[in-house]
Design a protein around this motif. Structure first.
Motif, PDB file in Angstrom:
ATOM      1  N   ASP A 229      -4.965  -1.088  -2.253  1.00  0.00           N
ATOM      2  CA  ASP A 229      -3.979  -0.101  -1.796  1.00  0.00           C
ATOM      3  C   ASP A 229      -2.593  -0.464  -2.341  1.00  0.00           C
ATOM      4  O   ASP A 229      -2.392  -1.513  -2.947  1.00  0.00           O
ATOM      5  CB  ASP A 229      -3.957   0.006  -0.269  1.00  0.00           C
ATOM      6  N   ARG A 230      -1.644   0.413  -2.087  1.00  0.00           N
ATOM      7  CA  ARG A 230      -0.298   0.261  -2.663  1.00  0.00           C
ATOM      8  C   ARG A 230       0.411  -0.976  -2.110  1.00  0.00           C
ATOM      9  O   ARG A 230       1.154  -1.646  -2.840  1.00  0.00           O
ATOM     10  CB  ARG A 230       0.513   1.532  -2.372  1.00  0.00           C
ATOM     11  N   THR A 231       0.198  -1.286  -0.849  1.00  0.00           N
ATOM     12  CA  THR A 231       0.849  -2.463  -0.251  1.00  0.00           C
ATOM     13  C   THR A 231       0.436  -3.734  -0.978  1.00  0.00           C
ATOM     14  O   THR A 231       1.271  -4.580  -1.322  1.00  0.00           O
ATOM     15  CB  THR A 231       0.498  -2.563   1.241  1.00  0.00           C
ATOM     16  N   ARG A 235       2.789  -6.241  -3.496  1.00  0.00           N
ATOM     17  CA  ARG A 235       2.876  -7.672  -3.253  1.00  0.00           C
ATOM     18  C   ARG A 235       2.545  -8.450  -4.536  1.00  0.00           C
ATOM     19  O   ARG A 235       3.266  -9.379  -4.917  1.00  0.00           O
ATOM     20  CB  ARG A 235       1.920  -8.077  -2.137  1.00  0.00           C
ATOM     21  N   GLN A 263       8.181   2.160  -7.573  1.00  0.00           N
ATOM     22  CA  GLN A 263       8.115   0.900  -6.828  1.00  0.00           C
ATOM     23  C   GLN A 263       8.850   0.981  -5.502  1.00  0.00           C
ATOM     24  O   GLN A 263       8.431   0.367  -4.508  1.00  0.00           O
ATOM     25  CB  GLN A 263       8.701  -0.222  -7.675  1.00  0.00           C
ATOM     26  N   PRO A 266       9.461   5.407  -0.457  1.00  0.00           N
ATOM     27  CA  PRO A 266       9.221   5.101   0.964  1.00  0.00           C
ATOM     28  C   PRO A 266       7.723   5.114   1.262  1.00  0.00           C
ATOM     29  O   PRO A 266       6.944   5.828   0.619  1.00  0.00           O
ATOM     30  CB  PRO A 266       9.938   6.237   1.700  1.00  0.00           C
ATOM     31  N   ASP A 267       7.317   4.300   2.218  1.00  0.00           N
ATOM     32  CA  ASP A 267       5.909   4.263   2.613  1.00  0.00           C
ATOM     33  C   ASP A 267       5.475   5.622   3.151  1.00  0.00           C
ATOM     34  O   ASP A 267       6.232   6.332   3.812  1.00  0.00           O
ATOM     35  CB  ASP A 267       5.690   3.196   3.689  1.00  0.00           C
ATOM     36  N   SER A 268       4.239   5.977   2.841  1.00  0.00           N
ATOM     37  CA  SER A 268       3.693   7.242   3.321  1.00  0.00           C
ATOM     38  C   SER A 268       2.203   7.068   3.568  1.00  0.00           C
ATOM     39  O   SER A 268       1.515   6.381   2.805  1.00  0.00           O
ATOM     40  CB  SER A 268       3.925   8.363   2.306  1.00  0.00           C
ATOM     41  N   SER A 269       1.706   7.702   4.599  1.00  0.00           N
ATOM     42  CA  SER A 269       0.276   7.627   4.898  1.00  0.00           C
ATOM     43  C   SER A 269      -0.509   8.730   4.204  1.00  0.00           C
ATOM     44  O   SER A 269      -1.738   8.782   4.313  1.00  0.00           O
ATOM     45  CB  SER A 269       0.057   7.715   6.415  1.00  0.00           C
ATOM     46  N   ASN A 325       2.254   9.434  -5.289  1.00  0.00           N
ATOM     47  CA  ASN A 325       2.919   8.317  -4.611  1.00  0.00           C
ATOM     48  C   ASN A 325       1.992   7.141  -4.299  1.00  0.00           C
ATOM     49  O   ASN A 325       2.338   5.984  -4.540  1.00  0.00           O
ATOM     50  CB  ASN A 325       3.590   8.803  -3.319  1.00  0.00           C
ATOM     51  N   ASN A 326       0.815   7.401  -3.771  1.00  0.00           N
ATOM     52  CA  ASN A 326      -0.051   6.316  -3.302  1.00  0.00           C
ATOM     53  C   ASN A 326      -1.240   6.057  -4.213  1.00  0.00           C
ATOM     54  O   ASN A 326      -2.186   5.367  -3.812  1.00  0.00           O
ATOM     55  CB  ASN A 326      -0.579   6.629  -1.885  1.00  0.00           C
TER      56      ASN A 326
END
Length: 373
Positions: A229-231, A235, A263, A266-269, A325-326
């Protein structure tokens, strides 16, 4: 690589019966191969195992599309684990390679349930190759699913005396797809884990057919764990285990994607288009598109301009490039300028000349377009 417990296990008599049936089917398809490419230079055999895809498909679903020689078929194993929908892959072979390619394809199809259920393989081989069907009939290796079959990861471009037809392979795999959308990637790449599911949800309410969905691509160190995933990707990026694709080889080829902006999104679900970008010189993003997009020019072979030319036409035809985005792709291993085959520059220069001709032809094909490339 899957463990032996995750591979197909069948009683010996049932396994042998199924294997012999697949061999007979393959031989029959080769014997009756009468479909040629537009140049009349290659035989094409689609869906060599004639199986039904057991995974559910939707009208707005997306098929993962790729192409390879037999050298890199092992990459399909990880791909089938990461992508939970239909996969369409063209495999290039030739008379010296056909026996190994057939053995390897049979092994993958019989021994890996997700490949058997999801992956449609298509064969492409030069018409002027002498293929001994008698030898094929008698020399098929028995597939023991407890053991792996070694493949050799040398460059597709290094097949002596035979040009590698990327774009014919891509077009063959795309034309077979039954879904509305296709996602074309290189065989040694992996998408983020839930991209298909998230894209199917997102696209249900998206109505603009002139948009292609750019999936930012990266390359990962050999010893780094491939993020799901993007997180995890961000990292690893901070730890310098991951970097934008072609970072050393050709930065301008991916620069318009704007990795700096991506990069710090904003975080998005939810999956969505984060921003739009303009096509620039040499841009060759990986993307998801409606299946009726302009296909690849099959005159481009070996190294250079085979994807750049297609993105150029997409731009002139009026398509817009929206960056998701993701979503992302990971190439396994860093790429370096000195890591290519010896004739890379010769082939690149030849295809550069063809690209100039190709652009002149586009002006005739799209006389009302105000775009250029």
């Amino acid at each position: 690589m899957l463990t032996k417990h995750e591979r197909m296990t069948l009683p010996n008599n049932q396994k042998n019966e199924g294997q012999h049936g697949k061999v007979r089917l393959l031989i029959s398809k080769i014997e009756n191969a009468h479909v040629l490419d537009s140049s009349g230079s290659y035989n094409i055999i689609t869906d060599i195992f004639c199986h039904e895809d057991s995974s559910p498909t939707l009208q707005n679903d997306v098929t993962l599309v790729s192409q390879t020689s037999s050298n890199n078929l092992d990459d399909v194993i990880a791909l089938s684990e990461r992508w939970d929908g239909a996969i369409s892959i063209s495999v290039f072979t030739h008379f010296k390679d056909l026996q190994f390619a057939m053995d390897k394809l049979l092994h993958l199809h019989l021994c890996f349930p997700k490949i058997q259920n999801r992956v449609h393989f298509h064969l492409v081989y030069p018409l002027d190759n002498d293929i001994s069907l008698d030898e094929l009939k008698h020399n098929f290796a028995s597939s023991n699913c407890e053991n792996s079959m070694k493949t050799f990861h040398h460059q597709n471009y290094e097949i002596e005396g035979i040009e590698y037809p990327h774009n014919l392979l891509r077009n063959t795999a795309v034309k077979f797809c039954k879904t509305s959308y296709v996602f074309l990637i290189d065989i040694d790449m992996l998408p983020n884990k839930y991209l298909r599911r998230e894209f199917n949800t997102f696209v249900q309410s998206f109505k603009n057919d002139s948009v292609v969905f750019v999936v930012p691509s990266f390359e990962s160190k050999d010893d780094a764990v491939i993020p799901t995933d993007r997180t995890q990707l961000l990292r690893n990026w901070r730890l310098k285990k991951i970097r934008p694709f072609y970072f050393d080889v050709c930065q301008k080829c991916q620069r318009p994607t704007d990795y700096d902006q991506w990069q710090f999104l904003p975080d998005s679900s939810h999956l969505n288009i984060a921003y739009f970008v303009q096509r620039e010189d040499a841009y060759e993003p990986f993307y998801i598109a409606k299946k009726d997009f302009p296909l690849y020019d099959e005159r481009f072979k070996q190294y250079g301009y085979n994807r750049i030319s297609q993105v150029c036409e997409m731009n002139i035809a009026g398509y817009n490039f929206g960056v998701l985005n993701n979503a992302f792709l990971i190439h396994k291993g860093f790429k370096y300028r000195d890591g290519f085959h010896k004739n890379k520059e010769i082939e690149n220069n030849r295809n550069r000349d063809l690209f100039q001709q190709f652009k002149r032809e586009l002006r005739t094909k799209y006389p009302n377009s105000k775009r250029s490339c």
